[in-house]
Design a protein around this motif. Structure first.
Motif, PDB file in Angstrom:
ATOM      1  N   GLU A   1       0.856  -1.196   0.000  1.00 38.18           N
ATOM      2  CA  GLU A   1       0.000   0.000   0.000  1.00 38.18           C
ATOM      3  C   GLU A   1       0.888   1.242   0.000  1.00 38.18           C
ATOM      4  O   GLU A   1       1.676   1.453   0.909  1.00 38.18           O
ATOM      5  CB  GLU A   1      -0.897  -0.022   1.240  1.00 38.18           C
ATOM      6  N   ILE A   2       0.747   2.055  -1.036  1.00 41.73           N
ATOM      7  CA  ILE A   2       1.590   3.241  -1.226  1.00 41.73           C
ATOM      8  C   ILE A   2       0.720   4.481  -1.349  1.00 41.73           C
ATOM      9  O   ILE A   2      -0.282   4.481  -2.060  1.00 41.73           O
ATOM     10  CB  ILE A   2       2.446   3.101  -2.505  1.00 41.73           C
ATOM     11  N   ILE A   3       1.125   5.545  -0.656  1.00 40.35           N
ATOM     12  CA  ILE A   3       0.487   6.857  -0.823  1.00 40.35           C
ATOM     13  C   ILE A   3       1.509   7.788  -1.447  1.00 40.35           C
ATOM     14  O   ILE A   3       2.592   8.001  -0.899  1.00 40.35           O
ATOM     15  CB  ILE A   3      -0.002   7.426   0.520  1.00 40.35           C
ATOM     16  N   LEU A   4       1.163   8.347  -2.589  1.00 35.20           N
ATOM     17  CA  LEU A   4       2.035   9.280  -3.302  1.00 35.20           C
ATOM     18  C   LEU A   4       1.525  10.708  -3.079  1.00 35.20           C
ATOM     19  O   LEU A   4       0.385  11.020  -3.402  1.00 35.20           O
ATOM     20  CB  LEU A   4       2.035   8.958  -4.800  1.00 35.20           C
ATOM     21  N   VAL A   5       2.367  11.547  -2.502  1.00 36.58           N
ATOM     22  CA  VAL A   5       1.999  12.940  -2.238  1.00 36.58           C
ATOM     23  C   VAL A   5       2.563  13.816  -3.349  1.00 36.58           C
ATOM     24  O   VAL A   5       3.760  13.761  -3.651  1.00 36.58           O
ATOM     25  CB  VAL A   5       2.536  13.410  -0.866  1.00 36.58           C
ATOM     26  N   THR A   6       1.698  14.631  -3.949  1.00 39.79           N
ATOM     27  CA  THR A   6       2.140  15.542  -5.003  1.00 39.79           C
ATOM     28  C   THR A   6       1.490  16.902  -4.811  1.00 39.79           C
ATOM     29  O   THR A   6       0.547  17.050  -4.027  1.00 39.79           O
ATOM     30  CB  THR A   6       1.816  14.975  -6.399  1.00 39.79           C
ATOM     31  N   THR A   7       1.996  17.889  -5.517  1.00 39.51           N
ATOM     32  CA  THR A   7       1.450  19.249  -5.444  1.00 39.51           C
ATOM     33  C   THR A   7       1.209  19.757  -6.863  1.00 39.51           C
ATOM     34  O   THR A   7       1.630  19.132  -7.835  1.00 39.51           O
ATOM     35  CB  THR A   7       2.417  20.210  -4.727  1.00 39.51           C
ATOM     36  N   PRO A   8       0.543  20.925  -7.021  1.00 38.48           N
ATOM     37  CA  PRO A   8       0.281  21.450  -8.360  1.00 38.48           C
ATOM     38  C   PRO A   8       1.523  21.943  -9.102  1.00 38.48           C
ATOM     39  O   PRO A   8       1.446  22.227 -10.304  1.00 38.48           O
ATOM     40  CB  PRO A   8      -0.684  22.624  -8.099  1.00 38.48           C
ATOM     41  N   GLU A   9       2.651  22.062  -8.420  1.00 34.70           N
ATOM     42  CA  GLU A   9       3.864  22.524  -9.091  1.00 34.70           C
ATOM     43  C   GLU A   9       4.226  21.579 -10.234  1.00 34.70           C
ATOM     44  O   GLU A   9       4.224  20.357 -10.065  1.00 34.70           O
ATOM     45  CB  GLU A   9       5.036  22.577  -8.103  1.00 34.70           C
TER      46      GLU A   9
ATOM     47  N   ILE B   1      -1.876   1.871  -5.062  1.00 33.58           N
ATOM     48  CA  ILE B   1      -1.234   3.188  -5.083  1.00 33.58           C
ATOM     49  C   ILE B   1      -2.302   4.269  -5.042  1.00 33.58           C
ATOM     50  O   ILE B   1      -3.168   4.333  -5.920  1.00 33.58           O
ATOM     51  CB  ILE B   1      -0.363   3.367  -6.342  1.00 33.58           C
ATOM     52  N   LYS B   2      -2.239   5.099  -4.015  1.00 29.99           N
ATOM     53  CA  LYS B   2      -3.199   6.187  -3.850  1.00 29.99           C
ATOM     54  C   LYS B   2      -2.472   7.521  -3.930  1.00 29.99           C
ATOM     55  O   LYS B   2      -1.305   7.622  -3.554  1.00 29.99           O
ATOM     56  CB  LYS B   2      -3.919   6.074  -2.506  1.00 29.99           C
ATOM     57  N   VAL B   3      -3.177   8.553  -4.359  1.00 26.11           N
ATOM     58  CA  VAL B   3      -2.576   9.872  -4.537  1.00 26.11           C
ATOM     59  C   VAL B   3      -3.246  10.893  -3.624  1.00 26.11           C
ATOM     60  O   VAL B   3      -4.480  10.929  -3.510  1.00 26.11           O
ATOM     61  CB  VAL B   3      -2.694  10.342  -6.005  1.00 26.11           C
ATOM     62  N   ILE B   4      -2.429  11.721  -2.987  1.00 23.88           N
ATOM     63  CA  ILE B   4      -2.924  12.882  -2.241  1.00 23.88           C
ATOM     64  C   ILE B   4      -2.424  14.135  -2.950  1.00 23.88           C
ATOM     65  O   ILE B   4      -1.221  14.277  -3.200  1.00 23.88           O
ATOM     66  CB  ILE B   4      -2.436  12.885  -0.781  1.00 23.88           C
ATOM     67  N   ALA B   5      -3.351  15.026  -3.277  1.00 21.90           N
ATOM     68  CA  ALA B   5      -2.993  16.315  -3.863  1.00 21.90           C
ATOM     69  C   ALA B   5      -2.823  17.314  -2.721  1.00 21.90           C
ATOM     70  O   ALA B   5      -3.794  17.655  -2.049  1.00 21.90           O
ATOM     71  CB  ALA B   5      -4.082  16.777  -4.826  1.00 21.90           C
TER      72      ALA B   5
ATOM     73  N   SER C   1      -5.337   5.461  -7.627  1.00 25.61           N
ATOM     74  CA  SER C   1      -6.627   5.964  -7.147  1.00 25.61           C
ATOM     75  C   SER C   1      -6.423   7.262  -6.375  1.00 25.61           C
ATOM     76  O   SER C   1      -5.312   7.585  -5.947  1.00 25.61           O
ATOM     77  CB  SER C   1      -7.330   4.925  -6.276  1.00 25.61           C
ATOM     78  N   TYR C   2      -7.502   7.987  -6.192  1.00 26.89           N
ATOM     79  CA  TYR C   2      -7.448   9.300  -5.555  1.00 26.89           C
ATOM     80  C   TYR C   2      -7.881   9.195  -4.105  1.00 26.89           C
ATOM     81  O   TYR C   2      -8.955   8.674  -3.792  1.00 26.89           O
ATOM     82  CB  TYR C   2      -8.360  10.263  -6.304  1.00 26.89           C
ATOM     83  N   LEU C   3      -7.043   9.690  -3.213  1.00 22.82           N
ATOM     84  CA  LEU C   3      -7.345   9.613  -1.782  1.00 22.82           C
ATOM     85  C   LEU C   3      -7.932  10.912  -1.254  1.00 22.82           C
ATOM     86  O   LEU C   3      -8.728  10.901  -0.313  1.00 22.82           O
ATOM     87  CB  LEU C   3      -6.069   9.256  -1.010  1.00 22.82           C
ATOM     88  N   GLY C   4      -7.543  12.056  -1.854  1.00 21.78           N
ATOM     89  CA  GLY C   4      -8.091  13.322  -1.401  1.00 21.78           C
ATOM     90  C   GLY C   4      -7.104  14.465  -1.556  1.00 21.78           C
ATOM     91  O   GLY C   4      -5.981  14.278  -2.035  1.00 21.78           O
ATOM     92  N   ALA C   5      -7.550  15.645  -1.139  1.00 24.91           N
ATOM     93  CA  ALA C   5      -6.740  16.853  -1.290  1.00 24.91           C
ATOM     94  C   ALA C   5      -6.577  17.560   0.045  1.00 24.91           C
ATOM     95  O   ALA C   5      -7.457  17.516   0.911  1.00 24.91           O
ATOM     96  CB  ALA C   5      -7.389  17.800  -2.296  1.00 24.91           C
ATOM     97  N   VAL C   6      -5.438  18.205   0.197  1.00 22.50           N
ATOM     98  CA  VAL C   6      -5.185  19.076   1.348  1.00 22.50           C
ATOM     99  C   VAL C   6      -4.972  20.476   0.794  1.00 22.50           C
ATOM    100  O   VAL C   6      -4.030  20.717   0.038  1.00 22.50           O
ATOM    101  CB  VAL C   6      -3.941  18.635   2.147  1.00 22.50           C
TER     102      VAL C   6
END
Length: 296
Positions: free
Chosen positions: A160-168, A195-199, A228-233
């Protein structure tokens, strides 16, 4: 018995023992394509929200050489993972208690030399790590940033992986590069990895979904990889203020926008705990796989 065969036997033994005594801990690995995107902050605040749900949580700071977790917790550990690996200390002695009841283990100098240790000593280490499954319900691994071999080794061992990214633009590009490198790894198994993504640091939730959809479209088209999409901060001054105070925003200002976002993201993870295709590997099996697949 050669080293590789010995390590494979440790894997089977650790999985058997753990399943027979207590359900294996849920191991979640949090990563990013580049530094400075809020990865460690994400790990800490998710951990605290799991703790608020009544789960016992331990963070492993695997960003070797950069002690982000302890800095953000404002706590200096007396021992680290290297003391377990090279000095024979017990796993419970290298866990530092952070705010909110979350324990954390500082990675120290890393595990690069573990595959050169004797079979007997590796057995001792893995048996110690197996105890984490009886101590914690959730273990969060905060990796280094980027596509170094050390980071990829942790990701390959993860279910289980969470990938954190930003709009940059650089963050998005580096996130894609990380997934590309992971997908090309000889031992990566996409069918058994979630693999889940946090924006992070987005102006609003809608922009977070847009960011994810752009990344997912490229990843699916060119890598054939499902994410898959986990959510945004959302961008939040309260979060920046908490970082300056060396306090997690989940504790410093639990009603602010970013703290609420982390609470929603963790609730989503909690609801997703029963995903059928992801096998709970537990901490001992995680490290056994990590070491067994090194050249020996």
């Amino acid at each position: 018995m050669d080293q590789a065969s010995g390590l494979r036997s440790i894997i089977k033994q650790s999985e058997y023992v753990t399943v027979g005594t207590k359900p294996m801990a849920r191991v979640i690995t949090i990563t990013s394509g580049k530094g400075g995107v809020g990865k460690s902050n994400t790990a800490i605040n998710i951990a605290l929200n799991f703790q608020k749900m009544g789960k016992k949580v331990i963070i492993l700071d695997a960003d070797f050489g950069l002690a982000n977790i302890e800095i953000m917790f404002g706590t200096v550990p007396q021992h680290n993972l290297s003391d377990l690996i090279y000095k024979g200390m017990h796993i419970k002695d290298v866990i530092t208690q952070g705010p909110g009841g979350v324990g954390f283990i500082s990675g120290g100098s890393g595990i690069a030399g573990m595959s050169n240790l004797s079979h007997e000593y590796l057995t001792y280490i893995v048996q110690n790590l197996a105890e984490l499954d009886s101590i914690a319900d959730v273990i969060i691994i905060d990796t280094g940033a980027g596509i170094s071999e050390a980071v990829l080794e942790f990701l390959v061992a993860s279910g289980e992986i969470i990938l954190v990214t930003t709009p940059e633009p650089t963050s998005i590009t580096d996130s894609y590069s990380l997934l590309k490198a992971l997908n090309r790894h000889i031992r990566f198994k996409s069918d058994s990895t979630d693999i889940k993504v946090i924006a992070n640091r987005v102006p609003n939730k809608a922009d977070g979904e847009i960011l994810y959809k752009k990344l997912a479209a490229v990843v699916n088209r060119y890598l054939g990889l499902k994410i898959s999409y986990l959510g945004a901060v959302v961008q939040d001054q309260a979060l920046s203020n908490a970082v300056m105070l060396q306090k997690p925003v989940a504790l410093a200002n639990p009603n602010c926008k970013s703290a609420q976002a982390f609470a929603e993201i963790t609730a989503g993870l909690n609801n997703n705990e029963g995903v059928q295709n992801i096998k709970k590997r537990g901490m001992a099996a995680f490290f056994s796989h990590l070491v067994a697949n090194k050249k020996v």
